[in-house]
Design an enzyme around this catalytic site. Structure first.
Site, short mmCIF file in Angstrom:
data_model
loop_
_atom_site.label_atom_id
_atom_site.label_comp_id
_atom_site.label_asym_id
_atom_site.label_seq_id
_atom_site.Cartn_x
_atom_site.Cartn_y
_atom_site.Cartn_z
N TYR A 141 40.62 50.03 17.47
CA TYR A 141 41.01 48.79 16.79
C TYR A 141 41.65 47.80 17.76
CZ TYR A 141 40.38 51.42 12.41
OH TYR A 141 39.89 52.16 11.37
N LYS A 211 39.96 64.42 19.17
CA LYS A 211 38.63 64.95 19.48
C LYS A 211 38.55 65.05 21.01
CE LYS A 211 34.40 66.11 18.27
NZ LYS A 211 34.07 67.30 17.45
N ASP A 272 42.84 58.14 4.07
CA ASP A 272 42.06 58.01 2.82
C ASP A 272 41.79 59.39 2.23
OD1 ASP A 272 41.97 55.25 3.11
OD2 ASP A 272 39.86 55.12 2.53
#
Ligand SMILES: NC(=O)c1ccc[n+]([C@@H]2O[C@H](COP(=O)([O-])OP(=O)(O)OC[C@H]3O[C@@H](n4cnc5c(N)ncnc54)[C@H](O)[C@@H]3O)[C@@H](O)[C@H]2O)c1
Length: 372
Positions: A141, A211, A272
């Site tokens: 972002y 990751k 979420d």
């Protein structure tokens, strides 16, 4: 003069509905605050070419905290097509105003508590109480993106990275680059925020989500930095998990998790997921917290199909207001508000559509206000 100045930023779609509902409970709590409206969102992009106008940035510099509803975001081409005619073709680029607020005001902590309030028919499992710490200003972002890719960049990457060779042969318009940028400072301060929270509230474990086995450079830095920070908190267990595996394990064994610490994109995704486990987006609240300013919001977006219908659940935003009260040091009022929400959920007499009921956004807020 009121004790607090709060910027009030409803934004788009259901952001307006849920903020109106939240004002009802804050007023019932008699918070000594002045609420100052700020323009933000799609209408200002369309008509002024700026979804976060300079006057709103000025307002944010003068307040103690902000409550934000939601904004509508669209991909670059769709955004440009909706500009008023006078602004078309002026090379204006849309960027999400909430992402800009986070970066401009260095709101580096995204704190997302996900608690299953007893009696919520939407709880995945009773007793869940997860907290997500999402790094809020970096990672994918960061806003460093290229489409088309400039030839100088392609040439340079070709000399620096073997893996880039197969992309460098493509025409500039046939590929795009979004940079994932993570810094030691950014990783360190979000890790410290997560561990400090765990220590303060007696949490047993912090799980670093990454990751790093594939995304070695950036996620590797995030993970290593978190491990260094963890050494200062010997009483808190450091756990780690790959983002893909974590999504599976979270659903399978959610009680194995406590505080989750993640870089920006993975944090966005798991929050979420966690919100859904405690009732869905109608219950997911969020604080964007920096050293000087904090902006509180529901996790959800503007849900255009429900805009203006006063149908959606305001609890996410009411719980965001509870987080704001905590941040302002109004612990008593925060507790009263959370207790009131918990009692309304447990009673089960007032429910919005997502909970299987037919009460409106404002009726839900009134029900909470009555319990205060
Ligand atoms: N922080 C933000 O402002 C933010 C966050 C996410 C998405 N967005 C933007 O919002 C717009 C719509 O995105 P979307 O539809 O993918 O996501 P969304 O979160 O707006 O809504 C998805 C669905 O979740 C449900 N939902 C959301 N909020 C609810 C509530 N309070 N109560 C009950 N149900 C609720 C509805 O079924 C809704 O259709 C897009 O333009 C997107 O870019 C903004």
């Amino acid at each position: 003069m009121a004790k607090y100045k709060i910027a009030w930023l409803p934004g788009d779609g259901i952001g307006v509905d849920v903020l109106e509902a939240t004002k009802i409970v804050l007023q019932r709590l008699a918070l000594d605050a002045e609420y100052i409206h700020g323009d933000i969102g799609w209408e200002f992009w369309r008509t002024e070419g700026d979804a976060l106008p300079a006057r709103t940035v000025t307002l944010l510099k003068s307040v103690d905290a902000a409550m934000f509803g939601a904004i509508t975001s669209k991909p670059a081409k769709a955004a440009e097509a909706e500009l008023v005619r006078a602004l078309q073709g002026k090379n204006l680029a849309y960027r999400s105003p909430i992402v800009r607020m986070r970066q401009q005001f260095d709101l580096y902590i995204c704190l997302r508590p996900c608690k299953a309030y007893p009696g919520n028919p939407l709880n995945y499992k009773e007793g869940l109480d997860l907290v997500v710490f999402r790094e809020n200003t970096e990672d994918l972002y960061a806003g460093v993106e290229f489409a088309p890719v400039p030839p100088q960049l392609a040439e340079r990457l070709g000399t620096l990275s073997k893996a880039f060779a197969k992309f460098g042969e493509l025409p500039a318009g046939d590929y795009a680059i979004s940079c994932k940028i993570n810094t030691r400072k950014g990783s360190e301060r979000i890790a410290r925020a997560a561990f400090n929270f765990a220590k303060k509230f007696g949490r047993r474990q912090v799980t670093v989500v990454h990751k790093a086995n594939v995304v070695r450079a950036t996620d590797g830095l995030f993970l290593e930095t978190a491990k260094e920070v963890a050494r200062d908190y010997p009483d808190i267990t450091l756990d780690e998990a790959n983002i893909d595996a974590l999504c599976m394990w979270l659903l399978k064994n959610p009680f194995n998790y406590d505080v989750l610490l993640a870089p920006n994109l993975y944090g966005d995704i798991i929050s979420d997921l966690c919100a859904q486990m405690v009732g869905g987006l109608g219950f997911g609240c969020s604080g964007n917290i920096g050293d000087k300013l904090a902006v509180f919001e529901p996790t959800h977006g503007s849900a255009p199909k429900y805009a203006g219908q006063y149908k959606v659940n305001p609890i996410a935003t009411i719980l965001a207001a509870k987080m704001m009260l905590e941040w302002l040091g109004e612990a008593d009022k925060a507790k009263r508000l959370e207790d009131a929400v918990a009692r309304v959920i447990k009673d089960g007499r007032v429910r919005t559509y997502d909970m299987g009921g037919s009460h409106s956004t404002l009726e839900m807020a009134e029900a909470v206000a009555v319990k205060l």
